[in-house]
Structure formats: structure tokens, C-alpha cells
Design a protein around this motif. Sequence first.
Motif, PDB file in Angstrom:
ATOM      1  N   GLY A 187      35.929  48.730  45.660  1.00  0.00           N
ATOM      2  CA  GLY A 187      35.979  48.352  44.252  1.00  0.00           C
ATOM      3  C   GLY A 187      36.610  49.408  43.374  1.00  0.00           C
ATOM      4  N   GLY A 188      37.101  50.486  43.997  1.00  0.00           N
ATOM      5  CA  GLY A 188      37.794  51.524  43.240  1.00  0.00           C
ATOM      6  C   GLY A 188      36.972  52.753  42.928  1.00  0.00           C
ATOM      7  N   ALA A 189      35.712  52.805  43.364  1.00  0.00           N
ATOM      8  CA  ALA A 189      34.868  53.971  43.090  1.00  0.00           C
ATOM      9  C   ALA A 189      35.371  55.190  43.858  1.00  0.00           C
ATOM     10  CB  ALA A 189      33.427  53.668  43.465  1.00  0.00           C
ATOM     11  N   LYS A 190      35.284  56.345  43.231  1.00  0.00           N
ATOM     12  CA  LYS A 190      35.658  57.615  43.861  1.00  0.00           C
ATOM     13  C   LYS A 190      34.378  58.329  44.291  1.00  0.00           C
ATOM     14  CE  LYS A 190      39.986  56.890  42.855  1.00  0.00           C
ATOM     15  NZ  LYS A 190      40.962  56.525  43.920  1.00  0.00           N
ATOM     16  N   ILE A 191      34.132  58.341  45.567  1.00  0.00           N
ATOM     17  CA  ILE A 191      32.903  58.941  46.100  1.00  0.00           C
ATOM     18  C   ILE A 191      33.266  60.178  46.915  1.00  0.00           C
ATOM     19  CG2 ILE A 191      30.914  58.561  47.616  1.00  0.00           C
ATOM     20  CD1 ILE A 191      30.941  55.656  46.792  1.00  0.00           C
ATOM     21  N   TRP A 192      32.618  61.290  46.595  1.00  0.00           N
ATOM     22  CA  TRP A 192      33.009  62.580  47.160  1.00  0.00           C
ATOM     23  C   TRP A 192      32.400  62.857  48.532  1.00  0.00           C
ATOM     24  CZ3 TRP A 192      28.823  65.655  48.229  1.00  0.00           C
ATOM     25  CH2 TRP A 192      27.636  65.338  47.560  1.00  0.00           C
ATOM     26  N   TRP A 193      31.410  62.054  48.937  1.00  0.00           N
ATOM     27  CA  TRP A 193      30.660  62.434  50.137  1.00  0.00           C
ATOM     28  C   TRP A 193      31.086  61.675  51.396  1.00  0.00           C
ATOM     29  CZ3 TRP A 193      28.214  57.828  51.041  1.00  0.00           C
ATOM     30  CH2 TRP A 193      27.821  57.055  49.926  1.00  0.00           C
ATOM     31  N   LYS A 194      32.349  61.263  51.466  1.00  0.00           N
ATOM     32  CA  LYS A 194      32.818  60.538  52.654  1.00  0.00           C
ATOM     33  C   LYS A 194      32.570  61.325  53.947  1.00  0.00           C
ATOM     34  CE  LYS A 194      37.254  60.273  53.707  1.00  0.00           C
ATOM     35  NZ  LYS A 194      38.666  59.872  53.709  1.00  0.00           N
ATOM     36  N   LYS A 195      32.862  62.623  53.904  1.00  0.00           N
ATOM     37  CA  LYS A 195      32.703  63.445  55.103  1.00  0.00           C
ATOM     38  C   LYS A 195      31.270  63.442  55.613  1.00  0.00           C
ATOM     39  CE  LYS A 195      32.693  67.973  54.667  1.00  0.00           C
ATOM     40  NZ  LYS A 195      33.157  69.393  54.558  1.00  0.00           N
ATOM     41  N   TYR A 196      30.320  63.330  54.685  1.00  0.00           N
ATOM     42  CA  TYR A 196      28.917  63.433  55.076  1.00  0.00           C
ATOM     43  C   TYR A 196      28.402  62.171  55.749  1.00  0.00           C
ATOM     44  CZ  TYR A 196      29.271  67.692  52.456  1.00  0.00           C
ATOM     45  OH  TYR A 196      29.675  68.934  52.022  1.00  0.00           O
ATOM     46  N   LEU A 197      29.155  61.076  55.653  1.00  0.00           N
ATOM     47  CA  LEU A 197      28.803  59.899  56.435  1.00  0.00           C
ATOM     48  C   LEU A 197      28.889  60.201  57.927  1.00  0.00           C
ATOM     49  CD1 LEU A 197      30.563  56.945  54.567  1.00  0.00           C
ATOM     50  CD2 LEU A 197      28.110  57.282  54.850  1.00  0.00           C
ATOM     51  N   THR A 198      29.970  60.873  58.323  1.00  0.00           N
ATOM     52  CA  THR A 198      30.116  61.233  59.734  1.00  0.00           C
ATOM     53  C   THR A 198      29.042  62.229  60.143  1.00  0.00           C
ATOM     54  OG1 THR A 198      32.504  60.908  59.500  1.00  0.00           O
ATOM     55  CG2 THR A 198      31.746  62.032  61.480  1.00  0.00           C
TER      56      THR A 198
END
Length: 287
Positions: A187-198
Motif C-alpha cells: 500500500g506504499g508504507a515505508k517500513i524500516w524493519w524489513k531486515k528484522y523479519l529474516t
Amino acid sequence: MALADLLLAYVPAGIPDYLTSYVHGQTPLSTTPAVVASLTSYLAIIFGIQAVMKNQQPLRLNALFRVHNVFLSSGSLLLLVLMLEEVLPIMWKHGVFYGICNEAAWTPRMEFYYMINYYFKYIELLDTVFLALKKKPLQFLHVFHHSATALLCYSQLEGKTSISWTVITLNLGVHVIMYYYYWATAGGAKIWWKKYLTTMQIVQFVIDLQLVYFGTYSHFTHTYWPNMPNIGNCAGAESSAVFGCLLLSSYLFLFIDFYFRTYKKSLPKGKVAANGKANGAANGKAQ
């Protein structure tokens, strides 16, 4: 009133038993040929789409993709709450080891929840279909993990491994957050914690392995080497337990490898960014 009782009040009467409890050969996707055929079809479909899309413009499918992700995030949350509602009182009354390993922890309701979780794995295969239609790279980790996890859930239903709920609830917790992330970013949100999903997925597998290796060790020592230290038997088929240990071990190594290839700080900044775009967190999705 428990949440499960509230939901069951809306279930129509006359549903066949094999749809609410696992019956080999009658419950949908409850035989090895059916599972293998389904997963083979999955591979044929995604690579077929990839071939067809080679000379086509990528499809956006943004609204449909968001619906898919919000369904899996909210569905995972509901299933997580239902499982904990069922198993936590058992642990409170009888103790942690009983709740994890005793065959009585495989209650009819838990079996039904395991079946729903199993069918979720086939819905999650649509993740790869979206990637193929959007002309995103199909990484080995993503394709292997999605197909193998459906096989893993099938094996544990067949083997009735009571410890299954520990792995499933951890996975559901990760999926609540992960599918929310994909819904939000679509939806266009900028989320900084992508790396922490892994990172979260890696921690999940570390905990998984501690639990399943403990349960498998306890079963084998109690059954075959009772003089060795053990707490007691851990219920379930031995083949299912060993298969689960091996597959979860492969997940851990594959996700650690993915993490370092994608986020390793020693890589040049430009290369890290390029790898992040090429691989994407979607290729590291969990079970």
C-alpha cells in the motif's frame, strides 16, 4: 465463553467427520500421491507463468495482493489465539512437558487447527504466483520453503506429533507480522524493519530446533535407551519426528545463508542495496 465455542456456534450441522478431524485417505490432501501431485503442479504452474511472462509486462495486482496478505495475517492471528486457548490450560494443569509431548495434548480441536494450518500452506503458495506474475526473481529458498512446508505439515498430521503446536504457533506469530508487512508495503508504507523479519525467522528456527530435537531425543532414549537421561516419551511417529528435525535444520541453514547474502555489512553499500532489491524479503518468507 471460549473463542472456539463462539466460532463453533456458527458452524452448520452435518459436516462430515473427515473435514473436522484428520482421516487418512478421506480428508482432502491426506495421501502422499495427492500431496506430491499438488506440489508438482505448484512447481509447474509457477515456472510456466515465469516462461509465459518472459516477454510480457509485469502485472501489478496490487489490490488482490493486499487482500491475500491481510487474509493470511488475520487468519494466522486467529489460528494462533485458538491454539493457545486450547493448549495453555493443558500446560497449566499438567505441566510443560505434558503439554508439549503427551499424546493427550493432541486434542480433537488441536487436530482441527493443525488441518487449517496445513491448508493455509497451500494458500501461501499463491505468494509465488504473485511473484511470477510480477516478474520478480524466484529464489530457491522461497520455492523450496513454501513447497517443503506443506509437506512438513502433512507429515506431522500423519505422524500425530504432539510437539507440532510449538513449531506452528511460533510460525503463526511470525506470519502475523510478516504478512502485515507485505500488506502495508504493497500500500506504499515505508517500513524500516524489513531486515528484522529474516532475523525473526532465524530465531524462530533456532527455537524450533531446540524443541524438536529435545522431543525426538526424549522419545528415542525413553523407547530404546531408557538408561540414558530423559524426561519421558514424546508422542508421535518416529519417521515424522526425524523428517521434521531434518527439514527444520535445512531451513535454518538456508535462512542464515539468505541473511548474509542479503544484509551482510561487509558488502559494499551499493551491492547490499542491489541484493536487497533483487532478493526481497518475500523470497525469505517462512512456513
